[in-house]
Design a protein around this motif. Structure first.
Motif, PDB file in Angstrom:
ATOM      1  N   CYS A   1       0.884  -1.198  -0.029  1.00  0.00           N
ATOM      2  CA  CYS A   1       0.036   0.079   0.059  1.00  0.00           C
ATOM      3  C   CYS A   1       0.917   1.453  -0.125  1.00  0.00           C
TER       4      CYS A   1
ATOM      5  N   CYS B   1       0.052   3.395   3.494  1.00  0.00           N
ATOM      6  CA  CYS B   1       0.454   2.847   4.858  1.00  0.00           C
ATOM      7  C   CYS B   1       1.566   1.700   4.792  1.00  0.00           C
TER       8      CYS B   1
ATOM      9  N   CYS C   1      -6.728  -0.989   0.153  1.00  0.00           N
ATOM     10  CA  CYS C   1      -6.020  -1.407   1.013  1.00  0.00           C
ATOM     11  C   CYS C   1      -6.987  -1.882   2.306  1.00  0.00           C
TER      12      CYS C   1
ATOM     13  N   LYS D   1      -6.232  -1.985   5.117  1.00  0.00           N
ATOM     14  CA  LYS D   1      -5.994  -1.357   6.517  1.00  0.00           C
ATOM     15  C   LYS D   1      -6.288   0.223   6.594  1.00  0.00           C
ATOM     16  N   CYS D   2      -5.945   0.674   5.279  1.00  0.00           N
ATOM     17  CA  CYS D   2      -6.051   2.143   5.203  1.00  0.00           C
ATOM     18  C   CYS D   2      -6.946   2.716   4.459  1.00  0.00           C
TER      19      CYS D   2
ATOM     20  N   SER E   1      -6.489   2.874   1.272  1.00  0.00           N
ATOM     21  CA  SER E   1      -6.075   3.469   0.249  1.00  0.00           C
ATOM     22  C   SER E   1      -6.239   2.708  -1.061  1.00  0.00           C
TER      23      SER E   1
HETATM   24 ZN   LIG Z   1      -2.758   1.271   3.436  1.00  0.00          ZN
END
Ligand SMILES: [Zn+2]
Ligand SMILES: [Zn+2]
Length: 800
Positions: free
Chosen positions: A492, A495, A519, A521-522, A524
């Motif tokens: 990513c 992050c 992503c 997690k974030c 993106s």
């Molecule tokens: Zn990310």
């Protein structure tokens, strides 16, 4: 004539006593009927139709009635049906052509209901042509495959080419004079493909010419999309288990290949070097002498170590010393790693001269300084040495030490130097960012698996155990190269999270679009693909899973994993065998193989490994043309103790060719007699059949034990010492030529009706028989050329 060590020959006994011959001991428990109907028929049942013969010949080969004894008139002598007067290596070409027209000949055919036997053979790693040692090693593996077929198994004997990797890249780099990292990646890959195609085809041609009975129709290539996808899939399967980690840490680095290396990629070689004695002033007055082979690393010196028990330096513990040329002070540390007997007993600790330095930096928490970069040049931090290659920097450092009066002396020294096994360049220890696969955590499990596998020879298990014991770091699996399997990861952009796609496809993250929408997690939506590739052993280490169709055919996999047999050389135990064991453990918590066959290395006549640099590489082609592939096979089977290295010379191969000639002569002689349809056994017939059956028994046992040495020597002895001089040349045998009954000769030559009746040693042709040229009248004068024991169905058997 050698004294007779053999049991009484019935013929001789008969002649001596003037009465009927006693039944030979070997057949006491068998009537002639037994001999025919049990073992012979047993042999006949397993005799596969001969590829080289006509349909009629095949029919004959299956004709069991041939085995039934009865009485007829004896054979009469005529023209030999084998027309060629002498054996010629070029005759092998005809056999190869005959094999070629039968696509089913070596096809893996589990549908016939035989037990499946899977052999994991080393896919050769093409970097040029094979040298003769490699050809012979593959011949040994082929003999094992053939003998397993003879033993009645459906053998999966694949042939693959391991085409990924630094070898082919370096070939392209050398030919074009342009290092990989200056190429456009796509163009470089295209160039590698072109190059590998030509080299790989050359290897295939040779493999076929030397009689490999692999299933060439299904040759596999590790650089195919299918294989790379498989290799990536195993990585992706293991990914969620947290077995991989990424780290910036000092690792073995090849400045020529510009890539980190695993311990398995490193070899050690005695090389000439200089031991440089330097004077480190002590700020409190005086000096301490330090000897090193790496004076160019003075800038990165962070400590001086002495042995705690070394009386010479006891008063200096904890004091400082000043590094010449650079002027910084470093502590003098007592440590058991120091060797009082080496140099002055005081050593510098720098980042990084060797493995000890690595350990010392970790232990003493020293701050490393990067004095050498990834291309093997000195960095800015090395001051006046900046930009120089390591060797030049070393010379300049010595000069400068001399000029500044800090040089004590320079001694020549032979030094165990770690080198890259591909480029043969000394390696460096450089801190770099790499992906690692955990392996140290599993040491005990892997050792247990090593004990679960059966090794041939058994002593070579220790090679694997020793290697497992010696490992000190996890396996760095990433390489900064191009012509390899890509690491299937994306990152990513926002992050930095590493993202793995689902297994099953072939991924090229350096050029393919990311297979993710956002992503996790974030959230993106921007990603960057991993541009590094796998160590090639990541590919090779899944060969056993690939062959047994893991992921594609669960039934086949379940039935055939662990793989029946791994055949390979001693020199790749630490790599191929070790890594396959590791992978099979991680994927299936299982041993990878039931049995492992380890062969030795083919050396030159003086016992040296063959290296282009030594000029002792033997090209197999001229040997094949002059002596034939069969001669090479007989040589390697009969002259090589299982698992030992073997010395190759043309003279020895020529000696083996004499056996082929003998076999041909015998066969040709016998081919001049008509084959009786049925007949009655004479005592001599019974005797030779008993000997033959002993040979068959011994050979079967040896082949089950993956021993090629025993059958090849016993067959040679049988033909040379028994069959030719004492049977074919015997009076009763000759008498049968003029009308007397004889069935054993027919029986012995029976497989000879098969165009190609051979043992694994003899990749091909043969017809049994005896030669006028080899007449020794042993049995006629009551002595016998000494003979041995037994024999093999091999001598009369078919191609497997
Ligand atoms: Zn990310
Ligand atoms: Zn290298």
């Amino acid at each position: 004539m050698r004294p007779c060590r053999w049991r009484p020959c019935p013929v001789a006994a008969q002649r001596r006593s003037g009465g009927p011959a006693p039944p030979p001991a070997a057949i006491e428990h068998h009537s002639s009927l037994d001999l025919y109907t049990s073992k012979w028929r047993y042999a006949a049942k397993r005799l596969r139709p001969c590829d080289g013969g006509s349909a009629k010949q095949r029919e004959l080969a299956r004709n069991k009635s041939f085995m039934a004894p009865s009485t007829v008139d004896g054979p009469s002598m005529g023209e030999p049906t084998l027309k060629e007067k002498a054996w010629e290596p070029s005759l092998e070409e005809g056999v190869l052509a005959a094999w070629k027209v039968d696509p089913d000949l070596y096809r893996f055919a589990p549908e016939r209901g035989q037990a499946v036997y899977v052999i994991d053979t080393p896919p050769p790693y093409p970097s040029g042509s094979w040298h003769v040692g490699a050809v012979m090693a593959y011949s040994m593996i082929d003999m094992i495959a053939r003998s397993q077929r003879m033993l009645g198994r459906a053998v999966l004997f694949p042939f693959g080419l391991d085409r990924n990797g630094i070898n082919i890249e370096r070939t392209v780099e050398k030919r074009t004079g342009k290092p990989l990292h200056r190429w456009d990646r796509e163009a470089f890959i295209a160039e590698c493909r072109k190059e590998i195609e030509a080299i790989g085809n050359g290897l295939l041609e040779l493999a076929i010419r030397v009689g490999m009975s692999a299933d060439f129709a299904r040759t596999y290539y590790t650089d195919s999309d299918e294989y790379r996808a498989f290799s990536q899939a195993i990585f992706l399967e293991l990914w969620p288990k947290g077995l991989f980690y990424r780290g910036e840490r000092p690792t073995f680095w090849c400045p020529v290949c510009e890539t980190p290396l695993a311990e398995a990629d490193i070899e050690y070689e005695e090389r000439a070097s200089s031991l440089v004695w330097m004077k480190f002033p002590l700020p409190t007055g005086g000096e301490i002498k330090i000897a090193t082979t790496r004076p160019e690393l003075l800038a990165a010196c962070r400590a001086v170590m002495v042995h705690p028990d070394d009386e010479r330096y006891r008063n200096l513990h904890g004091k400082k010393a000043r590094v010449p040329l650079y002027g910084h002070d470093v502590p003098i540390v007592p440590h058991p790693s120091a060797k009082p007997e080496f140099g002055s007993g005081a050593a510098m600790v720098c980042s990084y001269g060797d493995m000890v330095d690595l350990a010392m930096f970790r232990e003493l928490r020293l701050e490393p300084l990067k004095a050498i970069d990834e291309t093997g040049r000195m960095t800015e931090a090395a001051g006046f040495l900046k930009g120089l290659k390591v060797d030049a920097a070393r010379e300049k450092a010595i000069d400068e030490l001399r000029v500044r009066g800090a040089l004590d002396k320079v001694e020549p020294i032979q030094h165990q130097t770690p080198i890259c096994s591909r480029s043969l360049n000394p390696i460096e220890f450089i801190s770099s960012d790499a992906w690692y696969l955990k392996q140290l955590d599993f040491r005990e499990d892997l050792k247990r698996l090593a004990h679960e596998m059966e090794f041939r020879p058994t002593r070579h298990r220790q090679l694997l155990l020793d290697w497992m014991e010696s490992l000190t770091i996890d396996w760095p699996i990433s390489r900064r190269r191009f012509y390899h399997t890509e690491i299937p990861l994306w990152y990513c952009k926002k992050c930095g999270e590493a993202l793995a796609p689902p297994p099953g496809k072939y991924y090229r993250p350096w050029k393919d679009p990311a297979p993710f929408s956002k992503c996790p997690k974030c959230s993106s939506k921007e990603f960057v693909g991993e541009d590094r590739v796998f160590d090639t052993w990541m590919d090779s280490s899944v060969s056993n899973l690939f062959l047994t169709r893991y992921r594609s055919d669960p039934t086949f996999f379940k039935a055939n994993f662990p793989v029946s047999l791994r055949c390979q050389g001693r020199e790749i135990v630490r790599t191929w065998l070790y890594y396959t064991t590791l992978k099979s453990w991680l994927v299936k918590q299982s041993k990878p193989f039931h049995r492992v066959f380890i062969h030795g290395l083919g050396l030159d006549a003086r016992g040296r490994a063959m290296h282009r640099t030594l000029g002792n590489v033997i090209d197999p082609w001229p040997l094949i043309k002059k002596h034939g592939a069969d001669a090479m096979r007989i040589f390697v089977a009969s002259e090589t103790n299982p698992g030992d290295d073997f010395r190759i010379s043309e003279a020895k191969v020529g000696g083996a060719a004499k056996f082929v000639t003998k076999l041909w002569n015998v066969a040709r002689f016998i081919s001049s007699f008509e084959e009786p349809k049925e007949g009655k056994l004479l005592p001599t017939d019974e005797w030779i059949l008993a000997e033959l059956n002993r040979l068959i028994d011994v050979s079967r046992g040896a082949y089950e034990d993956l021993n090629l040495f025993l059958p090849s020597n016993r067959c040679r002895e049988f033909l040379w010492n028994l069959f030719a001089p004492h049977y074919v040349e015997s009076r009763p045998f000759r008498r049968t030529r003029s009308g007397g009954p004889c069935t054993a000769a027919a029986c012995i030559r029976r497989p000879s009706r098969c165009r190609e009746t051979e043992s694994p040693e003899r990749g091909r042709t043969s017809r049994t028989n005896s030669s006028p040229s080899t007449r020794t009248s042993g049995s006629e004068n009551g002595t016998r050329a000494s003979p041995s024991t037994s024999s093999s169905r091999a001598s009369q058997s078919r191609r497997t």
